[in-house]
Design a protein around this motif. Structure first.
Motif, PDB file in Angstrom:
ATOM      1  N   HIS A 162       0.834  -1.202   0.000  1.00 14.97           N
ATOM      2  CA  HIS A 162       0.000   0.000   0.000  1.00 14.97           C
ATOM      3  C   HIS A 162       0.871   1.256   0.000  1.00 14.97           C
ATOM      4  CE1 HIS A 162      -2.922   3.004   1.204  1.00 14.97           C
ATOM      5  NE2 HIS A 162      -2.196   3.264   2.267  1.00 14.97           N
ATOM      6  N   VAL A 163       1.896   1.279   0.839  1.00 15.95           N
ATOM      7  CA  VAL A 163       2.753   2.451   0.931  1.00 15.95           C
ATOM      8  C   VAL A 163       3.485   2.694  -0.385  1.00 15.95           C
ATOM      9  CG1 VAL A 163       4.834   3.362   2.032  1.00 15.95           C
ATOM     10  CG2 VAL A 163       3.025   2.354   3.433  1.00 15.95           C
ATOM     11  N   LYS A 164       3.979   1.650  -1.004  1.00 13.88           N
ATOM     12  CA  LYS A 164       4.698   1.814  -2.264  1.00 13.88           C
ATOM     13  C   LYS A 164       3.761   2.249  -3.390  1.00 13.88           C
ATOM     14  CE  LYS A 164       8.519  -1.224  -1.038  1.00 13.88           C
ATOM     15  NZ  LYS A 164       9.275  -2.464  -1.285  1.00 13.88           N
ATOM     16  N   LYS A 165       2.496   1.817  -3.325  1.00 18.60           N
ATOM     17  CA  LYS A 165       1.514   2.289  -4.300  1.00 18.60           C
ATOM     18  C   LYS A 165       1.317   3.794  -4.143  1.00 18.60           C
ATOM     19  CE  LYS A 165      -2.813   1.464  -3.442  1.00 18.60           C
ATOM     20  NZ  LYS A 165      -4.118   0.763  -3.279  1.00 18.60           N
ATOM     21  N   CYS A 166       1.195   4.244  -2.908  1.00 20.02           N
ATOM     22  CA  CYS A 166       1.066   5.677  -2.654  1.00 20.02           C
ATOM     23  C   CYS A 166       2.287   6.431  -3.175  1.00 20.02           C
ATOM     24  CB  CYS A 166       0.896   5.938  -1.152  1.00 20.02           C
ATOM     25  SG  CYS A 166      -0.628   5.300  -0.434  1.00 20.02           S
ATOM     26  N   PHE A 167       3.460   5.873  -2.973  1.00 20.14           N
ATOM     27  CA  PHE A 167       4.697   6.511  -3.408  1.00 20.14           C
ATOM     28  C   PHE A 167       4.701   6.711  -4.920  1.00 20.14           C
ATOM     29  CE2 PHE A 167       9.457   6.818  -3.395  1.00 20.14           C
ATOM     30  CZ  PHE A 167       9.564   7.784  -2.411  1.00 20.14           C
ATOM     31  N   SER A 168       4.084   5.792  -5.644  1.00 20.15           N
ATOM     32  CA  SER A 168       4.047   5.886  -7.104  1.00 20.15           C
ATOM     33  C   SER A 168       3.133   7.010  -7.586  1.00 20.15           C
ATOM     34  CB  SER A 168       3.595   4.557  -7.714  1.00 20.15           C
ATOM     35  OG  SER A 168       2.204   4.335  -7.498  1.00 20.15           O
ATOM     36  N   TRP A 169       2.276   7.517  -6.718  1.00 24.07           N
ATOM     37  CA  TRP A 169       1.369   8.604  -7.079  1.00 24.07           C
ATOM     38  C   TRP A 169       1.978   9.977  -6.857  1.00 24.07           C
ATOM     39  CZ3 TRP A 169      -3.288   6.336  -3.884  1.00 24.07           C
ATOM     40  CH2 TRP A 169      -3.761   5.179  -4.528  1.00 24.07           C
ATOM     41  N   LEU A 170       3.218  10.033  -6.406  1.00 26.46           N
ATOM     42  CA  LEU A 170       3.870  11.310  -6.125  1.00 26.46           C
ATOM     43  C   LEU A 170       4.558  11.882  -7.349  1.00 26.46           C
ATOM     44  CD1 LEU A 170       5.599  10.521  -2.712  1.00 26.46           C
ATOM     45  CD2 LEU A 170       3.659  12.061  -3.052  1.00 26.46           C
ATOM     46  N   GLU A 171       4.593  13.207  -7.415  1.00 27.65           N
ATOM     47  CA  GLU A 171       5.430  13.896  -8.387  1.00 27.65           C
ATOM     48  C   GLU A 171       6.896  13.729  -7.996  1.00 27.65           C
ATOM     49  OE1 GLU A 171       4.279  17.897  -7.788  1.00 27.65           O
ATOM     50  OE2 GLU A 171       2.370  17.729  -8.881  1.00 27.65           O
ATOM     51  N   PRO A 172       7.823  13.988  -8.921  1.00 30.01           N
ATOM     52  CA  PRO A 172       9.229  14.038  -8.524  1.00 30.01           C
ATOM     53  C   PRO A 172       9.435  15.054  -7.402  1.00 30.01           C
ATOM     54  CG  PRO A 172       9.032  14.010 -10.900  1.00 30.01           C
ATOM     55  CD  PRO A 172       7.638  14.170 -10.375  1.00 30.01           C
ATOM     56  N   ARG A 173      10.187  14.682  -6.404  1.00 26.67           N
ATOM     57  CA  ARG A 173      10.422  15.463  -5.189  1.00 26.67           C
ATOM     58  C   ARG A 173       9.179  15.587  -4.315  1.00 26.67           C
ATOM     59  NH1 ARG A 173      14.927  14.667  -3.880  1.00 26.67           N
ATOM     60  NH2 ARG A 173      14.881  16.446  -2.434  1.00 26.67           N
ATOM     61  N   GLY A 174       8.157  14.806  -4.636  1.00 24.46           N
ATOM     62  CA  GLY A 174       6.969  14.789  -3.784  1.00 24.46           C
ATOM     63  C   GLY A 174       7.248  14.076  -2.475  1.00 24.46           C
ATOM     64  N   LYS A 175       6.389  14.304  -1.498  1.00 24.09           N
ATOM     65  CA  LYS A 175       6.601  13.753  -0.164  1.00 24.09           C
ATOM     66  C   LYS A 175       5.456  12.824   0.244  1.00 24.09           C
ATOM     67  CE  LYS A 175       9.437  17.512   1.676  1.00 24.09           C
ATOM     68  NZ  LYS A 175       9.635  18.484   2.784  1.00 24.09           N
ATOM     69  N   LEU A 176       5.844  11.701   0.823  1.00 25.02           N
ATOM     70  CA  LEU A 176       4.898  10.771   1.431  1.00 25.02           C
ATOM     71  C   LEU A 176       5.066  10.872   2.941  1.00 25.02           C
ATOM     72  CD1 LEU A 176       2.813   8.462   1.296  1.00 25.02           C
ATOM     73  CD2 LEU A 176       4.742   6.865   1.131  1.00 25.02           C
ATOM     74  N   MET A 177       4.023  11.310   3.626  1.00 23.32           N
ATOM     75  CA  MET A 177       4.061  11.489   5.069  1.00 23.32           C
ATOM     76  C   MET A 177       3.246  10.396   5.747  1.00 23.32           C
ATOM     77  SD  MET A 177       3.598  15.636   5.320  1.00 23.32           S
ATOM     78  CE  MET A 177       4.528  16.717   4.218  1.00 23.32           C
ATOM     79  N   LEU A 178       3.937   9.501   6.418  1.00 22.70           N
ATOM     80  CA  LEU A 178       3.298   8.423   7.172  1.00 22.70           C
ATOM     81  C   LEU A 178       3.242   8.854   8.628  1.00 22.70           C
ATOM     82  CD1 LEU A 178       5.311   5.431   5.655  1.00 22.70           C
ATOM     83  CD2 LEU A 178       3.170   6.416   4.825  1.00 22.70           C
ATOM     84  N   TYR A 179       2.065   8.772   9.227  1.00 22.44           N
ATOM     85  CA  TYR A 179       1.932   9.325  10.570  1.00 22.44           C
ATOM     86  C   TYR A 179       1.077   8.434  11.461  1.00 22.44           C
ATOM     87  CZ  TYR A 179      -2.921  10.556   9.676  1.00 22.44           C
ATOM     88  OH  TYR A 179      -4.268  10.481   9.406  1.00 22.44           O
ATOM     89  N   ASP A 180       1.188   8.712  12.743  1.00 25.80           N
ATOM     90  CA  ASP A 180       0.255   8.151  13.719  1.00 25.80           C
ATOM     91  C   ASP A 180       0.185   9.114  14.887  1.00 25.80           C
ATOM     92  OD1 ASP A 180      -1.595   6.410  14.753  1.00 25.80           O
ATOM     93  OD2 ASP A 180      -0.131   5.082  15.676  1.00 25.80           O
ATOM     94  N   TYR A 181      -0.957   9.108  15.556  1.00 20.06           N
ATOM     95  CA  TYR A 181      -1.118   9.884  16.774  1.00 20.06           C
ATOM     96  C   TYR A 181      -0.876   8.960  17.946  1.00 20.06           C
ATOM     97  CZ  TYR A 181      -3.273  13.097  13.503  1.00 20.06           C
ATOM     98  OH  TYR A 181      -3.504  13.918  12.431  1.00 20.06           O
ATOM     99  N   LYS A 182      -0.067   9.375  18.871  1.00 17.21           N
ATOM    100  CA  LYS A 182       0.399   8.499  19.938  1.00 17.21           C
ATOM    101  C   LYS A 182      -0.752   8.041  20.827  1.00 17.21           C
ATOM    102  CE  LYS A 182       4.966  10.549  20.021  1.00 17.21           C
ATOM    103  NZ  LYS A 182       6.017  11.175  20.835  1.00 17.21           N
ATOM    104  N   GLY A 183      -0.524   6.884  21.422  1.00 16.57           N
ATOM    105  CA  GLY A 183      -1.526   6.333  22.309  1.00 16.57           C
ATOM    106  C   GLY A 183      -1.716   4.849  22.117  1.00 16.57           C
ATOM    107  N   SER A 184      -1.354   4.340  20.937  1.00 20.02           N
ATOM    108  CA  SER A 184      -1.511   2.915  20.672  1.00 20.02           C
ATOM    109  C   SER A 184      -0.281   2.150  21.123  1.00 20.02           C
ATOM    110  CB  SER A 184      -1.725   2.671  19.170  1.00 20.02           C
ATOM    111  OG  SER A 184      -0.637   3.162  18.438  1.00 20.02           O
ATOM    112  N   GLU A 185      -0.479   0.960  21.648  1.00 21.29           N
ATOM    113  CA  GLU A 185       0.643   0.160  22.123  1.00 21.29           C
ATOM    114  C   GLU A 185       1.512  -0.329  20.970  1.00 21.29           C
ATOM    115  OE1 GLU A 185      -0.744  -2.959  24.583  1.00 21.29           O
ATOM    116  OE2 GLU A 185      -1.483  -1.624  26.164  1.00 21.29           O
ATOM    117  N   TYR A 186       0.916  -0.462  19.775  1.00 22.16           N
ATOM    118  CA  TYR A 186       1.697  -0.930  18.640  1.00 22.16           C
ATOM    119  C   TYR A 186       2.338   0.212  17.866  1.00 22.16           C
ATOM    120  CZ  TYR A 186      -2.911  -0.020  16.509  1.00 22.16           C
ATOM    121  OH  TYR A 186      -4.092   0.534  16.127  1.00 22.16           O
ATOM    122  N   PHE A 187       2.274   1.420  18.430  1.00 16.35           N
ATOM    123  CA  PHE A 187       2.791   2.609  17.764  1.00 16.35           C
ATOM    124  C   PHE A 187       4.272   2.479  17.407  1.00 16.35           C
ATOM    125  CE2 PHE A 187       5.021   6.649  18.312  1.00 16.35           C
ATOM    126  CZ  PHE A 187       4.437   7.397  17.316  1.00 16.35           C
TER     127      PHE A 187
END
Length: 218
Positions: A162-187
């Protein structure tokens, strides 16, 4: 939306979840249906709740503090896609606070959230919001200067795909920001797995409420 056991969290200023619900693993269509029901009940059961509650936040202040972590990562404008956008609150915040000009696009599987984005939160950009599982969404030939998402939002058991698919949708020098809001034990496990993706240049932002792993496309 998650291939992990589903968790819906409401966050406070401490970054700790105030409420948390967990379900067992299900076949994909059942998992999506169950997740929708859980989020719908958590976010929209109180018709008088502020818009921040519709994104799982306990207050507007907590929501803003969490969103501020994204600001330093934007050094240029363009089309910004939020996969798992909820009601578009993060995109509205970015529009109001960034010095660069962006055009917001959002995808979320919860119809109520997309309707709120279209009619209340970002009505001037209503055509840019889509009710869809992020796994089923396809922007076609469109490319983005930035894509914001959490691997926790995909129902695909192989989140790297999934992440690599998203990466393919970026322009050159585009940014992929993966995030989470803290609180989960699997964070912490998530962040470690994001850092192992080997997608090129990486920047990590961590605040009291938010962690972001940002990759730049060559």
């Amino acid at each position: 939306m998650s291939s992990q056991p589903e968790k819906t969290r409401t966050f406070s200023l401490s970054g700790q979840p105030e409420t948390e619900f967990e379900t067992v693993m299900l076949p994909r269509h059942e998992e999506i249906s169950k997740a929708k029901s859980t989020y719908r009940q958590s976010y929209y059961s109180d018709s008088s709740a502020p818009l921040s509650m519709h994104c799982g936040w306990s207050s507007d202040e907590a929501q803003i503090l969490a969103y501020e972590a994204f600001l330093s990562l934007f050094d240029r404008g363009g089309d910004v896609l939020d996969l798992g956008c909820g009601n578009g609150a993060l995109l509205r915040f970015l529009l109001s606070r960034l010095s660069v000009k962006i055009s917001p696009y959002g995808v979320d599987f919860l119809e109520e959230s997309i309707q709120e984005a279209k009619t209340v939160v970002l009505s001037d950009f209503s055509d840019n919001f889509f009710a869809s599982s992020i796994d089923d969404f396809n922007p076609g030939v469109q490319k983005f200067s930035c894509i914001i998402t959490s691997p926790d939002y995909t129902f695909d058991p192989d989140f790297r795909k999934h992440v690599k698919k998203c990466f393919s949708w970026l322009e050159p020098r585009g940014k992929l920001m993966l995030y989470d809001y803290k609180g989960s034990e699997y964070f912490k496990d998530f962040v470690k797995s994001w850092c192992d993706l080997d997608l090129g240049f990486m920047e990590i932002i961590e605040t009291n409420l938010t962690a972001i792993v940002c990759y730049v496309k060559d």
